[in-house]
Scaffold this active site. Structure first.
Site, PDB file in Angstrom:
ATOM      1  N   ASN A   4       0.840  -1.181   0.000  1.00 53.61           N
ATOM      2  CA  ASN A   4       0.000   0.000   0.000  1.00 53.61           C
ATOM      3  C   ASN A   4       0.885   1.245   0.000  1.00 53.61           C
ATOM      4  O   ASN A   4       1.713   1.437   0.889  1.00 53.61           O
ATOM      5  CB  ASN A   4      -0.902  -0.030   1.242  1.00 53.61           C
ATOM      6  CG  ASN A   4      -1.826   1.166   1.324  1.00 53.61           C
ATOM      7  OD1 ASN A   4      -2.318   1.668   0.313  1.00 53.61           O
ATOM      8  ND2 ASN A   4      -2.063   1.631   2.544  1.00 53.61           N
ATOM      9  N   ASP A  34      -8.194   5.824  -8.850  1.00 53.63           N
ATOM     10  CA  ASP A  34      -9.624   5.522  -8.830  1.00 53.63           C
ATOM     11  C   ASP A  34     -10.382   6.762  -8.364  1.00 53.63           C
ATOM     12  O   ASP A  34     -10.118   7.271  -7.274  1.00 53.63           O
ATOM     13  CB  ASP A  34      -9.890   4.357  -7.865  1.00 53.63           C
ATOM     14  CG  ASP A  34     -11.293   3.775  -8.026  1.00 53.63           C
ATOM     15  OD1 ASP A  34     -12.239   4.566  -8.237  1.00 53.63           O
ATOM     16  OD2 ASP A  34     -11.443   2.547  -7.929  1.00 53.63           O
ATOM     17  N   PHE A  89      -5.569   4.391 -19.725  1.00 53.23           N
ATOM     18  CA  PHE A  89      -6.494   5.157 -18.897  1.00 53.23           C
ATOM     19  C   PHE A  89      -6.748   6.534 -19.499  1.00 53.23           C
ATOM     20  O   PHE A  89      -7.890   6.992 -19.569  1.00 53.23           O
ATOM     21  CB  PHE A  89      -5.930   5.304 -17.483  1.00 53.23           C
ATOM     22  CG  PHE A  89      -6.152   4.099 -16.617  1.00 53.23           C
ATOM     23  CD1 PHE A  89      -7.402   3.839 -16.065  1.00 53.23           C
ATOM     24  CD2 PHE A  89      -5.119   3.223 -16.348  1.00 53.23           C
ATOM     25  CE1 PHE A  89      -7.613   2.730 -15.262  1.00 53.23           C
ATOM     26  CE2 PHE A  89      -5.313   2.107 -15.550  1.00 53.23           C
ATOM     27  CZ  PHE A  89      -6.566   1.862 -15.000  1.00 53.23           C
TER      28      PHE A  89
END
Length: 245
Positions: free
Chosen positions: A129, A152, A226
């Site tokens: 993370n 996101d 993306f």
């Protein structure tokens, strides 16, 4: 949550802050599995995990000079996906060190394949993370740039609290960045871009590294899937850059 037989429920093992990822399972192809098994040792930093998935174990730290075998400017990409951005950057700038942070193993495997094919020695991967890596694993002031491109957006209003870019992430980025270091952001969601700008304009220890409403497109950012997807849907691509003061 139901306790598992023989295990005691410990609330401390579950995070109370947004993480840098949505945990996804991805089926790897045979070639990706082979690349992961054969080549990951050359690129993957083995970081001991804590009780939560992809967390950094308490007290575990790393020295970039030891990890890369040299002292050089360090750039960290949060959410490196399949590695298109960071592979291009590491290839173009062999004088710099690059660290890709990603938890989607199929994406890491694709990055390993591309890095091995390119013969890169200035790239490392971390399967953890990102906020925990920036806050606890890397030394304070050791990073020259942090890149967060197309995170996101958590489009639904009730999920906005899960967005990575927050006052707490700004605090963590400030710790990791060296004086004069830059946090670069990019998104194709206007609502998230507005949110990022408000958060970072208010963040202590940062100043805008651009003039006008938005930063110019970062010239070091390659056109990824993306970004192409956002452009195809008619969305404006927004860049932001903030310098640690």
């Amino acid at each position: 949550m139901t306790e598992q037989p023989g295990k005691t429920f410990d609330p401390s093992t579950f995070r109370d802050k947004p993480v840098s990822f949505v945990r996804r399972s991805g089926r790897m192809t045979d070639s990706q599995v082979r690349a992961w098994e054969e080549s990951r040792e050359a690129f993957l930093i083995e970081i001991e995990h804590g009780p939560a998935a992809t967390s950094v174990a308490a007290g575990v730290t790393g020295d970039p000079a030891e990890i890369f075998g040299r002292d050089a400017e360090l750039i960290v990409e949060v959410g490196s996906g399949q590695g298109h951005q960071i592979i291009a950057a590491a290839t173009a700038h062999p004088e710099k060190n690059f660290l890709a942070v990603e938890v989607f193993r199929a994406g890491l495997a694709r990055t390993v394949i591309r890095a091995a094919d390119a013969g890169l020695t200035n790239l490392r991967l971390a399967e953890v993370n990102a906020p925990e890596l920036l806050e606890h694993y890397l030394p304070e002031g050791s990073v020259s740039e942090i890149w967060v491109f197309f995170p996101d957006p958590w489009k639904k209003a009730k999920h906005h609290k899960r967005r990575l870019i927050s006052a707490d992430f700004a605090r963590i980025a400030h710790r990791a960045l060296q004086p004069g270091g830059v946090l670069r952001l990019g998104t194709d969601w206007q609502n998230y871009a507005d949110h990022m700008r408000v958060v970072m304009d208010e963040a202590p220890g940062f100043e805008r590294d651009f003039e006008g409403e938005w930063a110019e497109r970062f010239e070091g950012r390659v056109l990824t899937a993306f970004e192409n997807k956002g452009i195809a849907k008619g969305r404006d691509i927004r860049d932001l850059a903030y310098r640690r003061i």
